[in-house]
Scaffold this motif. Structure first.
Motif, PDB file in Angstrom:
ATOM      1  N   THR A 277      74.696  47.920  15.237  1.00  0.00           N
ATOM      2  CA  THR A 277      74.227  48.153  16.605  1.00  0.00           C
ATOM      3  C   THR A 277      75.346  47.840  17.586  1.00  0.00           C
ATOM      4  O   THR A 277      76.346  47.213  17.238  1.00  0.00           O
ATOM      5  CB  THR A 277      73.013  47.269  16.939  1.00  0.00           C
ATOM      6  OG1 THR A 277      73.444  45.900  17.013  1.00  0.00           O
ATOM      7  CG2 THR A 277      71.938  47.412  15.882  1.00  0.00           C
ATOM      8  N   ASP A 278      75.149  48.265  18.832  1.00  0.00           N
ATOM      9  CA  ASP A 278      76.144  47.960  19.866  1.00  0.00           C
ATOM     10  C   ASP A 278      75.682  46.792  20.728  1.00  0.00           C
ATOM     11  O   ASP A 278      76.040  46.673  21.890  1.00  0.00           O
ATOM     12  CB  ASP A 278      76.420  49.185  20.737  1.00  0.00           C
ATOM     13  CG  ASP A 278      75.174  49.673  21.465  1.00  0.00           C
ATOM     14  OD1 ASP A 278      74.100  49.094  21.232  1.00  0.00           O
ATOM     15  OD2 ASP A 278      75.291  50.619  22.250  1.00  0.00           O
ATOM     16  N   GLY A 279      74.877  45.900  20.126  1.00  0.00           N
ATOM     17  CA  GLY A 279      74.318  44.762  20.864  1.00  0.00           C
ATOM     18  C   GLY A 279      75.362  43.712  21.172  1.00  0.00           C
ATOM     19  O   GLY A 279      76.567  43.907  21.044  1.00  0.00           O
ATOM     20  N   VAL A 287      78.681  46.203  16.030  1.00  0.00           N
ATOM     21  CA  VAL A 287      79.947  46.901  15.819  1.00  0.00           C
ATOM     22  C   VAL A 287      81.116  45.931  15.937  1.00  0.00           C
ATOM     23  O   VAL A 287      82.037  45.926  15.123  1.00  0.00           O
ATOM     24  CB  VAL A 287      80.097  48.058  16.832  1.00  0.00           C
ATOM     25  CG1 VAL A 287      81.481  48.682  16.720  1.00  0.00           C
ATOM     26  CG2 VAL A 287      79.023  49.111  16.611  1.00  0.00           C
ATOM     27  N   LYS A 288      81.065  45.071  16.964  1.00  0.00           N
ATOM     28  CA  LYS A 288      82.162  44.120  17.175  1.00  0.00           C
ATOM     29  C   LYS A 288      82.343  43.200  15.978  1.00  0.00           C
ATOM     30  O   LYS A 288      83.462  42.935  15.537  1.00  0.00           O
ATOM     31  CB  LYS A 288      81.903  43.293  18.436  1.00  0.00           C
ATOM     32  CG  LYS A 288      82.380  43.938  19.725  1.00  0.00           C
ATOM     33  CD  LYS A 288      82.355  42.927  20.859  1.00  0.00           C
ATOM     34  CE  LYS A 288      82.974  43.508  22.122  1.00  0.00           C
ATOM     35  NZ  LYS A 288      83.029  42.500  23.205  1.00  0.00           N
ATOM     36  N   THR A 302      89.351  48.457  22.353  1.00  0.00           N
ATOM     37  CA  THR A 302      89.229  49.060  21.030  1.00  0.00           C
ATOM     38  C   THR A 302      87.892  49.752  20.871  1.00  0.00           C
ATOM     39  O   THR A 302      87.793  50.835  20.307  1.00  0.00           O
ATOM     40  CB  THR A 302      89.381  47.989  19.931  1.00  0.00           C
ATOM     41  OG1 THR A 302      90.667  47.390  20.057  1.00  0.00           O
ATOM     42  CG2 THR A 302      89.259  48.612  18.546  1.00  0.00           C
ATOM     43  N   LEU A 303      86.838  49.121  21.387  1.00  0.00           N
ATOM     44  CA  LEU A 303      85.514  49.717  21.273  1.00  0.00           C
ATOM     45  C   LEU A 303      85.446  51.047  22.021  1.00  0.00           C
ATOM     46  O   LEU A 303      84.633  51.905  21.710  1.00  0.00           O
ATOM     47  CB  LEU A 303      84.453  48.757  21.815  1.00  0.00           C
ATOM     48  CG  LEU A 303      84.211  47.500  20.973  1.00  0.00           C
ATOM     49  CD1 LEU A 303      83.173  46.620  21.645  1.00  0.00           C
ATOM     50  CD2 LEU A 303      83.739  47.868  19.584  1.00  0.00           C
ATOM     51  N   LYS A 304      86.315  51.200  23.002  1.00  0.00           N
ATOM     52  CA  LYS A 304      86.341  52.448  23.754  1.00  0.00           C
ATOM     53  C   LYS A 304      87.334  53.450  23.179  1.00  0.00           C
ATOM     54  O   LYS A 304      87.522  54.533  23.726  1.00  0.00           O
ATOM     55  CB  LYS A 304      86.678  52.150  25.214  1.00  0.00           C
ATOM     56  CG  LYS A 304      85.598  51.338  25.940  1.00  0.00           C
ATOM     57  CD  LYS A 304      86.028  50.977  27.339  1.00  0.00           C
ATOM     58  CE  LYS A 304      84.970  50.120  28.032  1.00  0.00           C
ATOM     59  NZ  LYS A 304      85.399  49.697  29.382  1.00  0.00           N
ATOM     60  N   LYS A 326      82.071  53.141  19.569  1.00  0.00           N
ATOM     61  CA  LYS A 326      80.846  52.347  19.459  1.00  0.00           C
ATOM     62  C   LYS A 326      79.621  53.247  19.282  1.00  0.00           C
ATOM     63  O   LYS A 326      78.723  52.951  18.495  1.00  0.00           O
ATOM     64  CB  LYS A 326      80.694  51.466  20.697  1.00  0.00           C
ATOM     65  CG  LYS A 326      79.527  50.502  20.623  1.00  0.00           C
ATOM     66  CD  LYS A 326      79.641  49.383  21.636  1.00  0.00           C
ATOM     67  CE  LYS A 326      79.668  49.887  23.059  1.00  0.00           C
ATOM     68  NZ  LYS A 326      79.639  48.764  24.029  1.00  0.00           N
ATOM     69  N   THR A 327      79.630  54.372  19.972  1.00  0.00           N
ATOM     70  CA  THR A 327      78.503  55.294  19.872  1.00  0.00           C
ATOM     71  C   THR A 327      78.391  55.893  18.483  1.00  0.00           C
ATOM     72  O   THR A 327      77.300  55.988  17.908  1.00  0.00           O
ATOM     73  CB  THR A 327      78.643  56.429  20.904  1.00  0.00           C
ATOM     74  OG1 THR A 327      78.683  55.865  22.212  1.00  0.00           O
ATOM     75  CG2 THR A 327      77.490  57.410  20.797  1.00  0.00           C
TER      76      THR A 327
END
Length: 374
Positions: A277-279, A287-288, A302-304, A326-327
């Motif tokens: 999840t992107d929570g 994801v992180k 990085t997530l972007k 992330k998506t």
């Protein structure tokens, strides 16, 4: 068929394409399987002589008594007569016995031109130390994490043979004292890649577009003059899943393609778990946290990162550029197998998603009745 389990992909790809190492009858490479002494004799004969029929060596006389029924008899005799291998002093070679890293290193060092007695590889209490020291300085141990006494695996053997192929050979320099010849030094000479395989040259680059007209952005060497190479002109193609990947292949001094494209160590492939999840970063399964657990950067930048996404389904593969990392990762569904490719800086450049199809069952399912036992 099991290249995903191979650690030394570049070495294995080149060794297989050169015919030095072959796969198993079932199409696998079996990277973790051990290598015996007979197989090592064959591998060394191939890097020194090329694809040669072992039968031409079978008439060579040796004092070995346990090789007559070995499939590698000719190869063993060739290596024995050239001092590359030695028995136990009592006429035994033990061809089916597994070879250790230090034993393989000794064979390859002698194949490169070093004299076993002069270098203290045999008849010396420090023989193992002497071998491993020279193996390190000559580059034979590059990419090998095993210790001297570990059994040599097929994956490790491919890497050691690969290293030996590109290492400089040496020529002993002699002097005489009262009529006795002795070695005073070693002169560096051309590698086996140069002399036996027509000057193999490594080409490294990034796949820009995949398919029959793949263009390859060349990073090295300078002798490849084109900024891009149309791989189909060299008889080489890449898959959509390799878009943005760092890959390598080899050409000879005439520019002839020698090997297939292999994923470079500059690109690392990771399997992405489904259900991330992107929570918040503090929660499990985000994801992180997954990026962090794999040693990848997990900052907001990085997530972007916007990698290319290749999707495989019933239709032809579709490549989508500039997709939000992330998506994509948090949107994976059950039945999808996804892998991410990261560059040497840990930045994800490419994501491949394969959607598995559930087929319809045409025949009626049989139910278990009381008189059935299975």
């Amino acid at each position: 068929t099991d290249m995903d389990k191979v650690t030394n992909t570049e070495a294995v790809s080149l060794m297989v394409d050169l015919g030095i190492i072959v796969g198993k009858p079932d199409g696998s490479f079996a990277p973790t399987e051990g290598v015996d002494r007979a197989a090592m004799a064959k591998l060394i004969t191939y890097i020194l002589m090329g694809d040669v029929d072992a039968a031409i060596f079978e008439g060579t006389a040796t004092d070995l008594t346990d090789i007559d029924t070995s499939w590698a008899e000719g190869y063993i005799k060739y290596c024995y007569s050239n001092g590359i291998i030695a028995g136990d002093g009592q006429g035994h070679f033990f061809p089916t016995q597994g070879v250790t890293v230090v034993q393989a290193a000794k064979m390859l060092l002698v194949a490169l031109g070093y004299n076993a007695d002069n270098r203290g590889y045999q008849g010396n209490s420090n023989w193992s130390v002497n071998i491993m020291k020279d193996a390190q300085t000559t580059g034979l141990m590059k990419g090998i994490s095993a210790t001297a006494t570990d059994a040599l695996t097929r994956d490790g053997a491919a890497q050691m043979i690969f290293n030996a192929l590109f290492a400089n050979t040496v020529e002993p320099q002699y002097q005489y004292d009262m009529g006795t010849q002795y070695i005073v030094s070693y002169k560096s000479a051309a590698s086996l890649a140069e002399t036996m395989y027509n000057g193999l040259t490594k080409v490294t680059g990034t796949v820009k577009t995949a398919g029959a007209d793949t263009e390859f952005s060349v990073v090295s060497p300078d002798k490849v003059n084109d900024n891009t190479i149309s791989l189909n002109q060299k008889g080489l193609s890449t898959t959509p899943a390799q878009t943005n990947m760092k890959v390598v292949f080899y050409v000879d001094k005439n520019g002839k393609l020698v090997s297939s494209a292999a994923v470079s160590k500059a690109s690392t492939v990771y399997e992405i778990p489904v259900g991330l999840t992107d929570g918040a970063a503090t929660k499990d399964g985000t994801v992180k946290n997954w990026l962090k657990s794999e040693g990848l950067s997990y900052t907001d930048d990085t997530l972007k990162t916007k990698p290319s996404v290749v999707t495989y389904s019933d239709a032809a593969p579709v490549t989508t550029s500039a997709a939000d990392l992330k998506t994509v990762i948090s949107g994976l569904k059950a039945g999808q197998v996804a892998t991410a490719v990261a560059d040497g800086n840990g930045v994800i450049t490419n994501i491949t998603i394969i959607s598995k199809k559930i087929a319809d069952v045409d025949n009626a399912a049989k139910t278990k009745v009381e008189d059935e036992t299975t």
